[in-house]
Design an enzyme around this catalytic site. Structure first.
Site, PDB file in Angstrom:
ATOM      1  N   CYS A  73      40.390  21.684  33.453  1.00 62.66           N
ATOM      2  CA  CYS A  73      40.082  20.394  32.844  1.00 62.66           C
ATOM      3  C   CYS A  73      39.096  20.656  31.710  1.00 62.66           C
ATOM      4  CB  CYS A  73      39.484  19.424  33.870  1.00 62.66           C
ATOM      5  SG  CYS A  73      39.108  17.812  33.163  1.00 62.66           S
ATOM      6  N   HIS A 159      51.466  22.398  30.553  1.00 63.54           N
ATOM      7  CA  HIS A 159      51.573  21.441  29.449  1.00 63.54           C
ATOM      8  C   HIS A 159      52.918  21.574  28.764  1.00 63.54           C
ATOM      9  CE1 HIS A 159      47.366  20.025  29.262  1.00 63.54           C
ATOM     10  NE2 HIS A 159      47.096  21.212  29.794  1.00 63.54           N
ATOM     11  N   GLU A 208      48.800  12.418  31.311  1.00 66.26           N
ATOM     12  CA  GLU A 208      48.298  13.469  32.196  1.00 66.26           C
ATOM     13  C   GLU A 208      48.944  13.421  33.574  1.00 66.26           C
ATOM     14  OE1 GLU A 208      44.289  14.547  32.696  1.00 66.26           O
ATOM     15  OE2 GLU A 208      43.655  13.911  30.696  1.00 66.26           O
ATOM     16  N   CYS A 217      42.526  14.477  26.396  1.00 62.69           N
ATOM     17  CA  CYS A 217      42.827  15.551  27.334  1.00 62.69           C
ATOM     18  C   CYS A 217      42.459  16.858  26.641  1.00 62.69           C
ATOM     19  CB  CYS A 217      44.313  15.532  27.700  1.00 62.69           C
ATOM     20  SG  CYS A 217      44.801  16.842  28.826  1.00 62.69           S
ATOM     21  N   GLY A 220      45.048  19.517  27.007  1.00 59.51           N
ATOM     22  CA  GLY A 220      46.213  19.041  26.251  1.00 59.51           C
ATOM     23  C   GLY A 220      46.034  19.248  24.757  1.00 59.51           C
TER      24      GLY A 220
HETATM   25  N1  LIG Z   1      45.616  16.115  34.540  1.00 58.69           N
HETATM   26  C1  LIG Z   1      45.353  17.558  34.399  1.00 58.69           C
HETATM   27  C2  LIG Z   1      43.899  17.881  34.802  1.00 58.69           C
HETATM   28  C3  LIG Z   1      42.875  17.294  33.849  1.00 58.69           C
HETATM   29  C4  LIG Z   1      43.069  17.771  32.437  1.00 58.69           C
HETATM   30  C5  LIG Z   1      42.334  16.980  31.348  1.00 58.69           C
HETATM   31  N2  LIG Z   1      41.547  15.857  31.789  1.00 58.69           N
HETATM   32  C6  LIG Z   1      41.547  17.905  30.422  1.00 58.69           C
HETATM   33  O1  LIG Z   1      40.561  17.453  29.818  1.00 58.69           O
HETATM   34  O2  LIG Z   1      41.974  19.081  30.282  1.00 58.69           O
HETATM   35  C7  LIG Z   1      46.311  18.325  35.302  1.00 58.69           C
HETATM   36  O3  LIG Z   1      46.816  17.753  36.272  1.00 58.69           O
HETATM   37  O4  LIG Z   1      46.537  19.517  35.001  1.00 58.69           O
END
Ligand SMILES: N[C@H](CCC[C@H](N)C(=O)O)C(=O)O
Length: 275
Positions: A73, A159, A208, A217, A220
């Site tokens: 994250c 991703h 997400e 994100c 992301g």
């Molecule tokens: N939803 C993402 C985790 C949080 C990623 C995001 N909040 C960031 O800032 O990288 C997943 O399931 O891989």
């Protein structure tokens, strides 16, 4: 139980100190606390813990709003660095942490922003994981009456990124939900929608995994920048404009991706929490 509410460009977190205290949580509690009407409300929960490895400062765990535990994250990593300093868990400005994905270094900059070394991107389908016969720059997936084209990678979390003419009119909710739970992504996937402005500026929205569309994100943004660089569409430093604000991403092949951005510490809270 004390907690901090923080965010990185509107991607918001409930942060728990698992260094000073033992933290006992389960997916059902996380879902309850994530609820924006009945609970605290957040996209992810972060738990900082003692390191597993003597040359690291901390371990950190990440839970999506649906209670699923994940390994990366980016926005959360920036918030964790500021949380650790504000709580006196460290006085360092270069903080080494591990997650389920591996090791990362968090650099607290003089201007209060944080640079995260996010790790080396992985493109092989089995590393993402994504069901494909071989590694491609872009993949095609036919679903219902449409053909989706996207690039895909992992930064410790999966991703895929679709290029669109305008992110304002992108079908983020529909296409995001379709891909995030598609069988060809056996562990799910975070779905980015990118609009190229020029070779060093992109606009991005992200649906997400385990949450839905967020205001930002971090991983992301790294994925969209790296995949664009890899396709020869972007230079090695890119400004990513998300609905919640801007991140700077730097990368060269074979190296760790570096993400720089702001952190907001919103409030300290207390939860009466029976185990
Ligand atoms: N939803 C993402 C985790 C949080 C990623 C995001 N909040 C960031 O800032 O990288 C997943 O399931 O891989």
């Amino acid at each position: 139980m004390n907690f901090a509410k923080m965010h990185g460009l509107g991607n918001d977190f409930m942060v728990l100190d698992g260094v000073t205290h033992n933290v006992y949580i389960n997916p059902e509690q996380i879902r309850g606390w994530a609820d924006r009407h009945r609970g605290v409300g957040f996209d992810q929960m972060l738990v900082i813990e003692p390191p597993y490895d003597p040359d690291l400062d901390f371990h950190y765990r990440i839970f999506n709003a649906d209670g699923s535990e994940v390994a990366q994250c980016g926005n959360g990593a920036r918030c964790l660095a500021i949380f650790a300093k504000r709580k006196g868990l460290t006085n360092k400005n270069h903080i080494k942490v591990s997650t389920k994905a591996g090791k990362m270094t968090l650099h607290v900059e003089r201007d209060g922003r944080v640079t995260v070394e996010m790790g080396v991107p992985q493109f092989a389908p089995d590393q993402i994981p994504f069901r494909a016969n071989k590694e491609e720059q872009t993949y095609l997936l036919r679903e219902n009456d449409q053909t989706l084209m996207f690039a895909a990678m992992s930064l410790g979390n999966p991703h895929c990124v679709l290029e669109v003419d305008s992110i304002a009119s992108a079908s983020v909710a529909e296409t995001g939900a379709l891909l995030a739970t598609h069988e060809r992504f056996p562990e799910g996937v975070n779905v980015g929608f990118v609009e190229y402005l020029d070779r060093s500026h992109i606009k991005l929205r992200v649906y997400e995994r385990g949450v839905g569309e967020t205001l930002a994100c971090g991983s992301g943004a790294c994925a969209a920048a790296v995949l664009g660089m890899r396709q020869g569409k972007l230079d090695e430093q890119v400004e990513v404009e998300l609905p919640g604000g801007k991140l700077t991403i730097r990368w060269q092949p074979g190296q760790t991706v570096r993400m720089t951005g702001p952190v907001e510490y919103v409030f300290d809270g207390y939860l009466k929490h029976e185990r």
